[in-house]
Write a protein that holds these residues in place. Structure first.
Motif, mmCIF file in Angstrom:
data_model
loop_
_atom_site.group_PDB
_atom_site.id
_atom_site.type_symbol
_atom_site.label_atom_id
_atom_site.label_comp_id
_atom_site.label_asym_id
_atom_site.label_seq_id
_atom_site.Cartn_x
_atom_site.Cartn_y
_atom_site.Cartn_z
ATOM 1 N N PRO A 1 73.092 -9.213 -7.419
ATOM 2 C CA PRO A 1 72.438 -8.174 -6.998
ATOM 3 C C PRO A 1 71.219 -8.488 -6.490
ATOM 4 O O PRO A 1 70.229 -9.313 -6.891
ATOM 5 C CB PRO A 1 72.068 -7.330 -8.307
ATOM 6 C CG PRO A 1 73.119 -7.741 -9.376
ATOM 7 C CD PRO A 1 73.258 -9.403 -8.891
ATOM 8 N N LEU A 2 70.730 -7.831 -5.227
ATOM 9 C CA LEU A 2 69.219 -8.112 -4.960
ATOM 10 C C LEU A 2 68.213 -7.429 -5.760
ATOM 11 O O LEU A 2 68.277 -6.264 -6.273
ATOM 12 C CB LEU A 2 69.180 -7.749 -3.261
ATOM 13 C CG LEU A 2 70.345 -8.267 -2.497
ATOM 14 C CD1 LEU A 2 70.177 -7.491 -1.189
ATOM 15 C CD2 LEU A 2 70.009 -9.720 -2.245
ATOM 16 N N VAL B 1 64.275 -5.100 -0.136
ATOM 17 C CA VAL B 1 64.125 -4.467 1.145
ATOM 18 C C VAL B 1 63.838 -3.041 1.094
ATOM 19 O O VAL B 1 64.121 -2.528 -0.178
ATOM 20 C CB VAL B 1 65.627 -4.729 1.712
ATOM 21 C CG1 VAL B 1 65.825 -6.251 2.003
ATOM 22 C CG2 VAL B 1 66.609 -4.047 0.932
ATOM 23 N N ASP B 2 63.383 -2.398 1.978
ATOM 24 C CA ASP B 2 63.144 -0.922 2.015
ATOM 25 C C ASP B 2 64.369 -0.113 2.085
ATOM 26 O O ASP B 2 64.761 0.045 3.289
ATOM 27 C CB ASP B 2 62.010 -0.575 3.326
ATOM 28 C CG ASP B 2 61.663 1.017 3.172
ATOM 29 O OD1 ASP B 2 62.128 1.609 2.186
ATOM 30 O OD2 ASP B 2 61.094 1.196 4.015
ATOM 31 N N TYR C 1 74.000 -5.268 -3.610
ATOM 32 C CA TYR C 1 74.412 -6.567 -3.840
ATOM 33 C C TYR C 1 73.961 -7.114 -2.467
ATOM 34 O O TYR C 1 74.152 -8.505 -2.191
ATOM 35 C CB TYR C 1 75.681 -6.581 -4.111
ATOM 36 C CG TYR C 1 75.866 -6.861 -5.794
ATOM 37 C CD1 TYR C 1 76.089 -7.958 -6.590
ATOM 38 C CD2 TYR C 1 76.005 -5.376 -6.388
ATOM 39 C CE1 TYR C 1 76.207 -8.019 -7.856
ATOM 40 C CE2 TYR C 1 76.046 -5.435 -7.896
ATOM 41 C CZ TYR C 1 76.258 -6.832 -8.687
ATOM 42 O OH TYR C 1 76.500 -6.508 -9.889
ATOM 43 N N ALA C 2 74.272 -6.436 -1.330
ATOM 44 C CA ALA C 2 74.053 -7.190 -0.098
ATOM 45 C C ALA C 2 73.379 -6.272 0.876
ATOM 46 O O ALA C 2 73.354 -4.893 0.955
ATOM 47 C CB ALA C 2 75.483 -7.074 0.361
ATOM 48 N N ALA D 1 74.504 -11.229 1.800
ATOM 49 C CA ALA D 1 74.438 -11.271 0.231
ATOM 50 C C ALA D 1 74.095 -12.943 -0.034
ATOM 51 O O ALA D 1 74.092 -13.722 0.794
ATOM 52 C CB ALA D 1 75.537 -11.090 -0.261
ATOM 53 N N VAL D 2 73.551 -13.021 -1.355
ATOM 54 C CA VAL D 2 72.961 -14.270 -1.782
ATOM 55 C C VAL D 2 74.183 -14.946 -2.642
ATOM 56 O O VAL D 2 74.585 -14.198 -3.586
ATOM 57 C CB VAL D 2 71.828 -14.282 -2.507
ATOM 58 C CG1 VAL D 2 71.467 -15.444 -3.064
ATOM 59 C CG2 VAL D 2 70.466 -13.801 -1.710
ATOM 60 N N SER D 3 74.811 -16.036 -2.297
ATOM 61 C CA SER D 3 75.802 -16.748 -3.319
ATOM 62 C C SER D 3 75.118 -16.854 -4.646
ATOM 63 O O SER D 3 73.907 -17.434 -4.783
ATOM 64 C CB SER D 3 76.207 -18.068 -2.658
ATOM 65 O OG SER D 3 76.865 -18.628 -3.524
ATOM 66 N N ALA D 4 76.070 -16.567 -5.608
ATOM 67 C CA ALA D 4 75.595 -16.912 -6.960
ATOM 68 C C ALA D 4 75.499 -18.460 -7.324
ATOM 69 O O ALA D 4 74.965 -18.477 -8.310
ATOM 70 C CB ALA D 4 76.742 -16.133 -7.875
#
Length: 426
Positions: free
Chosen positions: A116-117, A122-123, A142-143, A317-320
């Motif tokens: 999760p971000l 971000v707005d 999440y993305a 998304a950011v990889s875990a």
């Protein structure tokens, strides 16, 4: 681009997410979120306009110790997903940021392949609402939405005018009638009528869904039950099948993905073409397009009026499994920020996720199709939000291809697809 890739997104075509544990191994629990910094690798789609490379170069100039390296995934959306899945299953740290088709969020989040971000990264209020929803899973973001949009109809203004046709078609019947008139003109001889994406890949699922919706049907109802054997759904499939049989769609289009169709339209071989907004900038280039200055953009037609497109888009998304997640998060926030999105938007015609860009006078002057695209997005529907989405899409591709190639009649293909989707929804 599937792929690509998509507003009242909440209810329509949703499948129950109770099946979150189904459809494959999660690869074990994901590593904890970390604040590591350093160079990162971003797995993205093909950068046709080289714009992303320029944005990355600017980032690298400002962040010499946190440089970004781009890795382009296959053009075929299914192949791109397979490459990412293989990477995640072995818990590889090869990719730090991944560009996901809008419908992959649930799968990657449920399997704990992405994290999760953080709130406030971000707005959320700045995004097109439908685009924002494609990045959520079980209430968490999440993305980050990056690209969004729906399919539009490209049409040859010059050929329609020469045939006495006033404006683009709003219905399938008007589309066929316009083509018949164009073909009777000297300029229209040898020009094919219409094509979308009919290769056996994700684009076929999108085009089938749009045909069903544009005939008044739905692939899944709001409770997650498949509805592909209704009269309306069959009418949508029959439109595609009849198109190949009566010559509205050229036989060679059975292998078309986005780029094959774009090139056919850009080289002057089609009167009408269904594709995503990215095509606009490429087709408008005077040096590389035979239709520059001679085409327009309209909402896709339907059986009795304007059609309903499929909501597409790509999210970041950011990889875990990234060891440099802090840098990865910062880069995601940077790319979807207003200033960078506007810079990206000036350089190419991929529809972006920030709502303000659709009303920006400068953007509309550069890309006059933006109001049309926003209208289409208001009628568009998302693909099923489900962890087992890839199996759903594969089932659609199998049965629709069987109908398009004449292997099965429409009624049989619809019945078999209903059975397959029912089994996946249980």
């Amino acid at each position: 681009m599937t792929t690509r890739l998509l507003p009242a997104v909440a209810a329509a075509l949703s499948l129950a997410l109770a099946s979150a544990a189904c459809g494959g191994s999660s690869g074990g629990s994901a590593p904890a979120r970390n604040d590591g910094r350093g160079p990162i690798t971003v797995a993205t789609g093909k950068d046709l306009t080289r714009t992303v490379q320029r944005l990355v170069a600017a980032w690298n100039g400002d962040h010499p110790k946190e440089r970004v390296r781009l890795v382009e995934l296959p053009e075929d959306g299914d192949q791109a997903r397979q490459q990412l899945v293989q990477n995640m299953r072995i818990r590889s740290d090869a990719y730090d940021v991944v560009r996901l088709d809008a419908v992959w969020t649930a799968e990657f989040a449920a399997r704990r392949w992405i994290l999760p971000l953080p709130d406030g990264l971000v707005d959320a209020s700045s995004f097109v609402p439908a685009a924002l929803e494609t990045g959520r899973y079980r209430g968490r973001l999440y993305a980050a939405p990056w690209l969004t949009g729906t399919g539009v109809l490209y049409y040859r203004e010059d050929l329609l005018a020469g045939a006495g046709v006033k404006g683009p078609p709003k219905t399938w019947a008007e589309l066929r009638d316009a083509c018949a008139k164009v073909r009777r003109t000297p300029e229209g001889k040898g020009v094919d009528c219409y094509a979308g994406q009919y290769g056996k890949y994700e684009g076929l699922t999108v085009n089938y869904s749009e045909a069903v919706q544009s005939a008044g049907g739905e692939v899944f109802d709001s409770s997650g039950r498949p509805r592909v054997d209704t009269p309306q759904a069959k009418a949508g499939l029959r439109f595609l099948v009849d198109g190949f049989r009566n010559g509205t769609v050229p036989r060679k289009a059975i292998t078309f993905k986005e780029e094959e169709g774009r090139r056919a339209f850009q080289e002057g071989h089609l009167v009408f073409h269904r594709n995503w907004a990215y095509v606009y900038a490429l087709a408008a280039e005077k040096s590389g397009s035979k239709v520059a200055g001679r085409f327009g953009v309209a909402p896709i037609p339907g059986e009795g009026g304007p059609g309903s497109g499929t909501l597409g888009g790509n999210n970041l998304a950011v990889s875990a499994f990234s060891g440099h997640q802090a840098t990865a998060r910062d880069f995601v926030a940077h790319i979807v920020s207003p200033a960078v999105q506007k810079e990206y938007g000036r350089a190419q015609s991929f529809p972006l996720s920030l709502a303000a860009l659709y009303g920006d006078p400068g953007m509309i002057k550069r890309y006059p199709y933006l109001p049309v695209l926003r209208q289409g997005m208001d009628r568009a529907r998302p693909r099923p939000v489900v962890v087992r989405y890839n199996e759903v899409s594969t089932a659609v591709q199998e049965q629709v291809t069987a109908a398009l190639t004449g292997e099965k009649p429409v009624d049989q293909a619809a019945e078999d697809l209903q059975k397959a989707l029912t089994a996946l929804a249980d």
